[in-house]
Design an enzyme around this catalytic site. Structure first.
Site, PDB file in Angstrom:
ATOM      1  N   ARG A   1      11.337  -1.436  11.343  1.00 19.52           N
ATOM      2  CA  ARG A   1      10.238  -1.002  12.220  1.00 19.52           C
ATOM      3  C   ARG A   1      10.054  -1.957  13.393  1.00 19.52           C
ATOM      4  O   ARG A   1      10.231  -3.170  13.238  1.00 19.52           O
ATOM      5  CB  ARG A   1       8.939  -0.923  11.406  1.00 19.52           C
ATOM      6  CG  ARG A   1       8.618   0.461  10.924  1.00 19.52           C
ATOM      7  CD  ARG A   1       7.480   0.523   9.937  1.00 19.52           C
ATOM      8  NE  ARG A   1       6.264  -0.176  10.318  1.00 19.52           N
ATOM      9  CZ  ARG A   1       5.153  -0.165   9.568  1.00 19.52           C
ATOM     10  NH1 ARG A   1       5.118   0.506   8.435  1.00 19.52           N
ATOM     11  NH2 ARG A   1       4.074  -0.823   9.966  1.00 19.52           N
TER      12      ARG A   1
ATOM     13  N   LYS B   1       0.845  -1.217   0.000  1.00 16.38           N
ATOM     14  CA  LYS B   1       0.000   0.000   0.000  1.00 16.38           C
ATOM     15  C   LYS B   1       0.870   1.254   0.000  1.00 16.38           C
ATOM     16  O   LYS B   1       0.682   2.170  -0.796  1.00 16.38           O
ATOM     17  CB  LYS B   1      -0.935   0.010   1.230  1.00 16.38           C
ATOM     18  CG  LYS B   1      -1.818  -1.214   1.354  1.00 16.38           C
ATOM     19  CD  LYS B   1      -2.710  -1.168   2.567  1.00 16.38           C
ATOM     20  CE  LYS B   1      -1.986  -1.208   3.907  1.00 16.38           C
ATOM     21  NZ  LYS B   1      -1.261  -2.470   4.159  1.00 16.38           N
TER      22      LYS B   1
ATOM     23  N   ARG C   1      -0.358  -9.104  13.318  1.00 11.72           N
ATOM     24  CA  ARG C   1      -0.972  -8.106  12.420  1.00 11.72           C
ATOM     25  C   ARG C   1      -1.795  -8.797  11.336  1.00 11.72           C
ATOM     26  O   ARG C   1      -2.864  -8.330  10.959  1.00 11.72           O
ATOM     27  CB  ARG C   1       0.122  -7.228  11.775  1.00 11.72           C
ATOM     28  CG  ARG C   1       0.737  -6.242  12.746  1.00 11.72           C
ATOM     29  CD  ARG C   1       2.090  -5.723  12.280  1.00 11.72           C
ATOM     30  NE  ARG C   1       2.047  -4.948  11.056  1.00 11.72           N
ATOM     31  CZ  ARG C   1       3.134  -4.632  10.352  1.00 11.72           C
ATOM     32  NH1 ARG C   1       4.329  -5.021  10.761  1.00 11.72           N
ATOM     33  NH2 ARG C   1       3.016  -3.921   9.266  1.00 11.72           N
TER      34      ARG C   1
END
Ligand code: AP5
Length: 229
Positions: free
Chosen positions: A162, A13, A173
């Site tokens: 991250r 994305k 997730r």
């Protein structure tokens, strides 16, 4: 054009949004980026959000809906926007409809990027992100490595892994995505807005497919034919 990019964690994305904002000259609005900026700034909202993010859970709806309401009210969003990572639950989608209704705006397309789960784990655990928030470019140690290890090709910033890109959090997730976010495909299919895209293959090939679907010819990807925005 008002666009939503939908897809699992690591579907691409952000990668595609960064290319699309250049073409369409509209802002990328990423709730993940806004939340990470709040974490970095050490605000109260950031401290609370970090607990959810590190666990691979969703930050409560009321927090992200408030963020989006404020962001969509800003001047640069008037000419269109790309939502990346929002909405993620049906209540968020319903709240978005209300916010847009108040702005006399609507979503034109929901691009749903589909990638197999094990490929997503590989993508995220190998992702490196530029620390410079104004840049935020993503690389991958295998698929799209930086020319100089650890340094961003675009701005020279430092690259980092991250906190939520470790395998345990990535799997959490993914479970959150399947349970809370996938139902949005149905939500937007019923509205006739979903444009499915296979998210595997070259980044440029996927970008070209998206642009083709959005109707690059008119310079505007919504149903107005190019004249209204
Ligand atoms: P967020 O930052 O939104 O994370 P995400 O949705 O999990 O998505 P990512 O940014 O991880 O992946 P992406 O699809 O953008 O992939 P990318 O392009 O980087 O959210 C983080 C957290 O914040 C959430 O877990 C939650 O806690 C909270 N949050 C955020 N929004 C929220 C909301 N609305 N409600 C509640 N909580 C919220 O690509 C990934 C990697 O793959 C990169 O290395 C890239 O180089 C590589 N890659 C990309 N495309 C390809 C390709 N075609 N082939 C090979 N590699 C590729």
């Amino acid at each position: 054009m008002n666009l939503i990019l939908l897809g699992g964690p690591g579907a691409g994305k952000g990668t595609q949004a960064k290319k699309l904002i250049e073409k369409y000259a509209i802002p990328q609005i990423s709730t993940g980026d806004i939340l990470r900026a709040a974490v970095k700034a050490g605000t109260e909202m950031g401290r609370k959000a970090k607990e959810y993010m590190d666990a691979g859970k969703l930050v409560p709806d009321e927090v992200v809906i408030g963020i989006i309401r404020d962001r969509l009210a800003q001047a640069d969003a008037k000419k269109g926007f790309i939502l990346d990572g929002f909405p993620r639950t049906v209540p968020q989608a319903e709240a978005l409809d209300k916010v847009l209704g108040g702005l006399s705006a609507k979503i034109d397309h929901v691009v749903s990027i589909d990638v197999d789960e094990e490929a997503l784990v590989t993508r995220l655990t190998g992702r490196r992100t530029c620390k410079n928030a104004a840049c935020g470019q993503m690389f991958h140690i295998k698929f799209t490595p930086a020319k100089k290890e650890g340094i961003c090709d675009k701005c020279g910033g430092e690259l980092y892994l991250r906190d939520d890109d470790n395998e345990t959090t990535v799997r959490s997730r993914l479970a959150t995505y399947n349970q809370a976010t996938k139902p949005l495909i149905d939500y937007y299919t019923k509205k006739g807005l979903v444009r499915p895209i296979a998210g595997v293959g070259g980044i440029d090939d996927i970008y070209n497919k998206i642009v083709g679907i959005l109707g690059a010819g008119s310079g505007c990807a919504c149903s107005c034919g190019g004249g209204k925005h």
